[in-house]
Design a protein around this motif. Structure first.
Motif, short mmCIF file in Angstrom:
data_model
loop_
_atom_site.label_atom_id
_atom_site.label_comp_id
_atom_site.label_asym_id
_atom_site.label_seq_id
_atom_site.Cartn_x
_atom_site.Cartn_y
_atom_site.Cartn_z
N LEU A 69 32.86 38.94 29.10
CA LEU A 69 32.67 37.51 29.30
C LEU A 69 32.20 37.31 30.74
CD1 LEU A 69 33.23 34.53 28.29
CD2 LEU A 69 35.40 34.75 29.49
N ILE A 70 31.11 36.60 30.91
CA ILE A 70 30.66 36.26 32.26
C ILE A 70 31.37 34.96 32.62
CG2 ILE A 70 28.73 35.68 33.77
CD1 ILE A 70 26.94 37.26 31.82
N GLY A 71 32.26 35.02 33.60
CA GLY A 71 33.02 33.85 34.02
C GLY A 71 32.16 32.86 34.77
N ASN A 72 32.71 31.69 35.06
CA ASN A 72 31.92 30.67 35.76
C ASN A 72 31.57 31.08 37.19
OD1 ASN A 72 34.43 30.33 36.89
ND2 ASN A 72 34.65 28.20 36.29
N ASP A 73 32.18 32.16 37.68
CA ASP A 73 31.84 32.67 39.00
C ASP A 73 30.81 33.80 38.94
OD1 ASP A 73 33.43 34.60 37.82
OD2 ASP A 73 34.85 34.75 39.49
N GLY A 74 30.34 34.15 37.72
CA GLY A 74 29.32 35.18 37.56
C GLY A 74 29.86 36.60 37.54
N PRO A 76 31.89 39.61 35.54
CA PRO A 76 32.32 40.02 34.20
C PRO A 76 33.85 40.11 34.09
CG PRO A 76 30.55 41.42 34.98
CD PRO A 76 31.00 40.59 36.14
N MET A 77 34.37 39.65 32.96
CA MET A 77 35.81 39.70 32.68
C MET A 77 36.00 40.29 31.29
SD MET A 77 36.95 35.87 34.02
CE MET A 77 36.63 35.19 32.43
N ASN A 78 37.20 40.79 31.03
CA ASN A 78 37.54 41.34 29.71
C ASN A 78 36.54 42.41 29.27
OD1 ASN A 78 39.55 39.37 29.75
ND2 ASN A 78 38.29 37.93 28.60
N VAL A 79 36.16 43.27 30.18
CA VAL A 79 35.16 44.31 29.91
C VAL A 79 35.82 45.41 29.07
CG1 VAL A 79 33.55 45.95 30.94
CG2 VAL A 79 34.07 43.80 32.12
N GLN A 80 35.20 45.72 27.92
CA GLN A 80 35.76 46.76 27.07
C GLN A 80 34.70 47.43 26.21
OE1 GLN A 80 38.48 45.05 24.05
NE2 GLN A 80 38.04 43.12 25.07
N VAL A 81 34.95 48.68 25.87
CA VAL A 81 34.04 49.43 25.01
C VAL A 81 34.17 48.90 23.59
CG1 VAL A 81 33.54 51.70 24.02
CG2 VAL A 81 34.11 51.51 26.44
N HIS A 100 30.94 46.07 37.63
CA HIS A 100 30.33 45.84 38.94
C HIS A 100 29.10 44.94 38.89
CE1 HIS A 100 32.78 49.42 39.95
NE2 HIS A 100 32.92 48.75 41.08
N PHE A 101 28.68 44.50 37.70
CA PHE A 101 27.56 43.57 37.61
C PHE A 101 27.97 42.24 38.25
CE2 PHE A 101 25.61 45.31 33.38
CZ PHE A 101 25.20 46.45 34.04
N ARG A 102 27.00 41.56 38.83
CA ARG A 102 27.21 40.21 39.37
C ARG A 102 26.06 39.34 38.90
NH1 ARG A 102 31.28 42.18 39.38
NH2 ARG A 102 32.75 42.50 41.07
N TYR A 103 26.39 38.15 38.44
CA TYR A 103 25.41 37.23 37.88
C TYR A 103 25.34 35.93 38.66
CZ TYR A 103 25.41 40.21 33.74
OH TYR A 103 25.30 41.27 32.87
N GLY A 104 24.17 35.33 38.61
CA GLY A 104 23.98 33.98 39.13
C GLY A 104 23.54 33.11 37.97
N PRO A 105 23.89 31.83 37.99
CA PRO A 105 23.51 30.95 36.88
C PRO A 105 22.00 30.73 36.84
CG PRO A 105 24.45 29.67 38.66
CD PRO A 105 24.60 31.12 39.05
#
Length: 148
Positions: A69-74, A76-81, A100-105
């Motif tokens: 899940l990409i949280g509102n802060d960009g 990743p959360m709940n990362v699983q195989v 370690h990925f980081r996202y911007g909206p």
């Protein structure tokens, strides 16, 4: 006596509301990886990953689908195989990479709306695009459509 009754009634109603909150919360839309750029843009292209020195199928071409899940802060959360083909000891490395990925909206996601998605991590992938696509195909996950 009435104050105690009102307090008890209020406490009962508050407890019922709190218990129902998770059910009322909306689930994040599930977005296919090829549609993700409509909501979030990957900011970093290089990540450090710890790969084990020994284990099962470490040097065999493989893919691992990782859901998150990409949280509102960009972040990743709940990362699983979610899927692996063939089975190997590279699951922790795939989870580490995606964590370690980081996202911007994106421009259309000004509210930073969280989305659920997945990423297929290739290991020992061939350079030939057709062979690479064949390797990655078993790791595609159903149920991830375009966000509303």
């Amino acid at each position: 006596m009435r104050t105690t009754t009102r307090f008890a009634s209020s406490l009962f109603v508050a407890t019922l509301l709190a218990a129902g909150m998770p059910a009322m919360a909306q689930e994040a839309p599930r977005v296919a990886p090829d549609q993700l750029s409509q909501d979030w843009v990957l900011l970093n292209r290089d990540v450090s990953v710890d790969v084990p020195n020994s284990g099962v199928n470490l040097y065999k071409p493989s893919c691992i689908a990782v859901t998150y899940l990409i949280g509102n802060d960009g972040v990743p959360m709940n990362v699983q195989v979610a899927k692996m083909a063939p089975s190997s000891d590279l699951g922790k490395a795939a989870v580490s990479a995606v964590s370690h990925f980081r996202y911007g909206p994106s421009l259309s996601n000004k509210n930073h709306t969280p989305v659920a998605t997945y990423y297929v991590v290739p290991f020992n992938s061939p350079d030939d695009p057709a062979k690479r696509a064949q390797l990655m195909a078993p790791c595609k996950l159903p149920g991830y459509g375009q966000a509303a």
